[in-house]
Design a protein around this motif. Structure first.
Motif, PDB file in Angstrom:
ATOM      1  N   VAL A   9      -2.901  -1.236   5.865  1.00  0.00           N
ATOM      2  CA  VAL A   9      -1.570  -1.378   5.279  1.00  0.00           C
ATOM      3  C   VAL A   9      -1.376  -0.466   4.066  1.00  0.00           C
ATOM      4  CG1 VAL A   9       0.085  -2.955   4.216  1.00  0.00           C
ATOM      5  CG2 VAL A   9      -1.361  -3.756   6.092  1.00  0.00           C
ATOM      6  N   ILE A  10      -2.233  -0.650   3.060  1.00  0.00           N
ATOM      7  CA  ILE A  10      -2.062   0.095   1.810  1.00  0.00           C
ATOM      8  C   ILE A  10      -2.635   1.508   1.903  1.00  0.00           C
ATOM      9  CG2 ILE A  10      -2.692   0.168  -0.638  1.00  0.00           C
ATOM     10  CD1 ILE A  10      -2.524  -2.870  -0.671  1.00  0.00           C
ATOM     11  N   GLY A  11      -3.854   1.618   2.444  1.00  0.00           N
ATOM     12  CA  GLY A  11      -4.485   2.929   2.552  1.00  0.00           C
ATOM     13  C   GLY A  11      -3.679   3.898   3.395  1.00  0.00           C
ATOM     14  N   THR A  12      -3.246   3.422   4.575  1.00  0.00           N
ATOM     15  CA  THR A  12      -2.464   4.277   5.468  1.00  0.00           C
ATOM     16  C   THR A  12      -1.107   4.623   4.867  1.00  0.00           C
ATOM     17  OG1 THR A  12      -3.533   3.270   7.394  1.00  0.00           O
ATOM     18  CG2 THR A  12      -1.492   4.485   7.784  1.00  0.00           C
ATOM     19  N   SER A  13      -0.455   3.641   4.247  1.00  0.00           N
ATOM     20  CA  SER A  13       0.868   3.874   3.660  1.00  0.00           C
ATOM     21  C   SER A  13       0.813   4.845   2.488  1.00  0.00           C
ATOM     22  CB  SER A  13       1.478   2.548   3.185  1.00  0.00           C
ATOM     23  OG  SER A  13       1.676   1.665   4.272  1.00  0.00           O
ATOM     24  N   SER A  14      -0.325   4.856   1.777  1.00  0.00           N
ATOM     25  CA  SER A  14      -0.445   5.747   0.619  1.00  0.00           C
ATOM     26  C   SER A  14      -0.474   7.219   1.025  1.00  0.00           C
ATOM     27  CB  SER A  14      -1.723   5.414  -0.171  1.00  0.00           C
ATOM     28  OG  SER A  14      -2.886   5.769   0.559  1.00  0.00           O
ATOM     29  N   LEU A  15      -0.779   7.475   2.300  1.00  0.00           N
ATOM     30  CA  LEU A  15      -0.828   8.856   2.788  1.00  0.00           C
ATOM     31  C   LEU A  15       0.544   9.526   2.744  1.00  0.00           C
ATOM     32  CD1 LEU A  15      -3.181   8.385   5.881  1.00  0.00           C
ATOM     33  CD2 LEU A  15      -3.783   9.256   3.610  1.00  0.00           C
ATOM     34  N   THR A  16       1.592   8.681   2.666  1.00  0.00           N
ATOM     35  CA  THR A  16       2.960   9.198   2.607  1.00  0.00           C
ATOM     36  C   THR A  16       3.231   9.909   1.286  1.00  0.00           C
ATOM     37  OG1 THR A  16       3.639   7.295   3.927  1.00  0.00           O
ATOM     38  CG2 THR A  16       5.391   8.568   2.909  1.00  0.00           C
ATOM     39  N   TYR A  17       2.466   9.533   0.253  1.00  0.00           N
ATOM     40  CA  TYR A  17       2.755  10.025  -1.093  1.00  0.00           C
ATOM     41  C   TYR A  17       1.666  10.958  -1.629  1.00  0.00           C
ATOM     42  CZ  TYR A  17       5.816   5.975  -0.704  1.00  0.00           C
ATOM     43  OH  TYR A  17       6.752   5.059  -0.269  1.00  0.00           O
ATOM     44  N   THR A  18       2.058  11.744  -2.603  1.00  0.00           N
ATOM     45  CA  THR A  18       1.122  12.629  -3.300  1.00  0.00           C
ATOM     46  C   THR A  18       1.450  12.612  -4.795  1.00  0.00           C
ATOM     47  OG1 THR A  18       2.587  14.536  -2.946  1.00  0.00           O
ATOM     48  CG2 THR A  18       0.819  14.179  -1.329  1.00  0.00           C
ATOM     49  N   GLY A  19       0.500  13.036  -5.590  1.00  0.00           N
ATOM     50  CA  GLY A  19       0.741  13.179  -7.025  1.00  0.00           C
ATOM     51  C   GLY A  19       1.158  11.911  -7.731  1.00  0.00           C
ATOM     52  N   VAL A  20       2.223  12.024  -8.528  1.00  0.00           N
ATOM     53  CA  VAL A  20       2.698  10.907  -9.342  1.00  0.00           C
ATOM     54  C   VAL A  20       3.160   9.742  -8.472  1.00  0.00           C
ATOM     55  CG1 VAL A  20       4.399  10.163 -11.041  1.00  0.00           C
ATOM     56  CG2 VAL A  20       3.383  12.446 -11.213  1.00  0.00           C
ATOM     57  N   GLU A  21       3.835  10.029  -7.366  1.00  0.00           N
ATOM     58  CA  GLU A  21       4.327   8.968  -6.483  1.00  0.00           C
ATOM     59  C   GLU A  21       3.173   8.139  -5.922  1.00  0.00           C
ATOM     60  OE1 GLU A  21       6.832  10.771  -3.522  1.00  0.00           O
ATOM     61  OE2 GLU A  21       8.627  10.298  -4.691  1.00  0.00           O
ATOM     62  N   LYS A  22       2.084   8.797  -5.566  1.00  0.00           N
ATOM     63  CA  LYS A  22       0.922   8.084  -5.042  1.00  0.00           C
ATOM     64  C   LYS A  22       0.299   7.206  -6.115  1.00  0.00           C
ATOM     65  CE  LYS A  22      -3.039   8.868  -2.026  1.00  0.00           C
ATOM     66  NZ  LYS A  22      -3.716   9.879  -1.188  1.00  0.00           N
ATOM     67  N   THR A  23       0.276   7.699  -7.336  1.00  0.00           N
ATOM     68  CA  THR A  23      -0.251   6.928  -8.463  1.00  0.00           C
ATOM     69  C   THR A  23       0.604   5.704  -8.721  1.00  0.00           C
ATOM     70  OG1 THR A  23      -1.120   8.939  -9.503  1.00  0.00           O
ATOM     71  CG2 THR A  23      -0.863   7.007 -10.907  1.00  0.00           C
ATOM     72  N   ALA A  32      -9.159   2.131  -0.831  1.00  0.00           N
ATOM     73  CA  ALA A  32      -8.326   2.361   0.357  1.00  0.00           C
ATOM     74  C   ALA A  32      -7.443   3.591   0.166  1.00  0.00           C
ATOM     75  CB  ALA A  32      -7.461   1.125   0.634  1.00  0.00           C
ATOM     76  N   VAL A  33      -6.858   3.713  -1.022  1.00  0.00           N
ATOM     77  CA  VAL A  33      -5.986   4.858  -1.313  1.00  0.00           C
ATOM     78  C   VAL A  33      -6.792   6.161  -1.316  1.00  0.00           C
ATOM     79  CG1 VAL A  33      -4.550   5.940  -3.084  1.00  0.00           C
ATOM     80  CG2 VAL A  33      -4.278   3.508  -2.580  1.00  0.00           C
ATOM     81  N   LEU A  34      -8.016   6.085  -1.821  1.00  0.00           N
ATOM     82  CA  LEU A  34      -8.873   7.270  -1.873  1.00  0.00           C
ATOM     83  C   LEU A  34      -9.508   7.590  -0.517  1.00  0.00           C
ATOM     84  CD1 LEU A  34     -10.698   6.627  -5.278  1.00  0.00           C
ATOM     85  CD2 LEU A  34      -8.920   8.335  -4.815  1.00  0.00           C
ATOM     86  N   GLY A  35      -9.438   6.615   0.409  1.00  0.00           N
ATOM     87  CA  GLY A  35      -9.979   6.833   1.750  1.00  0.00           C
ATOM     88  C   GLY A  35     -11.462   6.545   1.872  1.00  0.00           C
TER      89      GLY A  35
END
Length: 201
Positions: free
Chosen positions: A131-145, A57-60
């Motif tokens: 929920v998780i996939g869409t919300s992860s779009l808010t972050y990049t890099g270390v924060e996304k990890t 989901a995070v990777l899309g």
């Protein structure tokens, strides 16, 4: 990073908390198995499947897969059939007053069913994406990890905890009535989910 971790914790917990087939089955196996370690196959399978879904989901990737109509239909049909079958098996399962289950789920059945309700339910996958996939779009890099790792961590802790609570409930149930009632509730939830999937096709 702290805000990403808190965000991930709240979202993952909110997504996994509602009563569903996966949660009921993990709790049920914790309660039914003669030893807690015998329920580990379902716990590990459920946690690993959630790890896979959250990662996709995070990777899309999962969003792209579900856009393929044939694949989505195939997942639904297989999932419906399996839910109907496992609902029947669970309904017929009885727990004796001596604490022995007439029909225990083997490790293979635990793994198969846990994987099926996790990976063959398009709506559960879409919930993860939404929920998780869409919300992860808010972050990049270390924060996304960090966000992703926290979501996965919540899932693992939840399933281990759920099986332990189920184990404690099973040990307190000397008559076997609670477990037998839980089996009936589990079966109804499985059949209800199958009907919902049919209605959604």
């Amino acid at each position: 990073m702290i805000s990403a971790a808190i965000h991930g914790f709240i979202l993952a917990f909110g997504l996994i908390l509602p009563l569903g087939v996966q949660n009921v089955f993990v709790f049920n196996q914790g309660a039914l198995q003669p030893k807690w370690k015998n329920a580990l196959p379902v716990v590990l399978t459920a946690a690993l499947c959630d790890t896979l879904l959250i990662s996709l989901a995070v990777l899309g990737i999962s969003a792209v897969v579900l856009e393929i109509s044939f694949l989505k239909l195939a997942l639904s049909v297989i999932g419906i059939g399996f839910l109907l079958y496992m609902g029947y098996v669970t309904w017929k399962s009885k727990h004796s007053t001596e604490g022995n289950s007439v029909q225990l789920f083997s490790s293979r059945k635990q793994i198969t069913f846990a994987a099926s309700v996790s990976l063959l339910n398009p709506h559960a996958i879409m919930d993860t994406i939404g929920v998780i996939g869409t919300s992860s779009l808010t972050y990049t890099g270390v924060e996304k990890t960090v966000f992703t790792i926290v979501c996965i961590f919540v899932s693992w802790i939840w399933f281990f905890g759920l099986s332990i609570v189920g184990r404690l409930a099973g040990r307190l149930d000397q008559s076997g009535k609670f477990i037998n009632t839980l089996n009936k509730i589990s079966a109804v939830i499985m059949w209800g989910t199958a009907v919902y999937l049919v209605y959604s096709l």
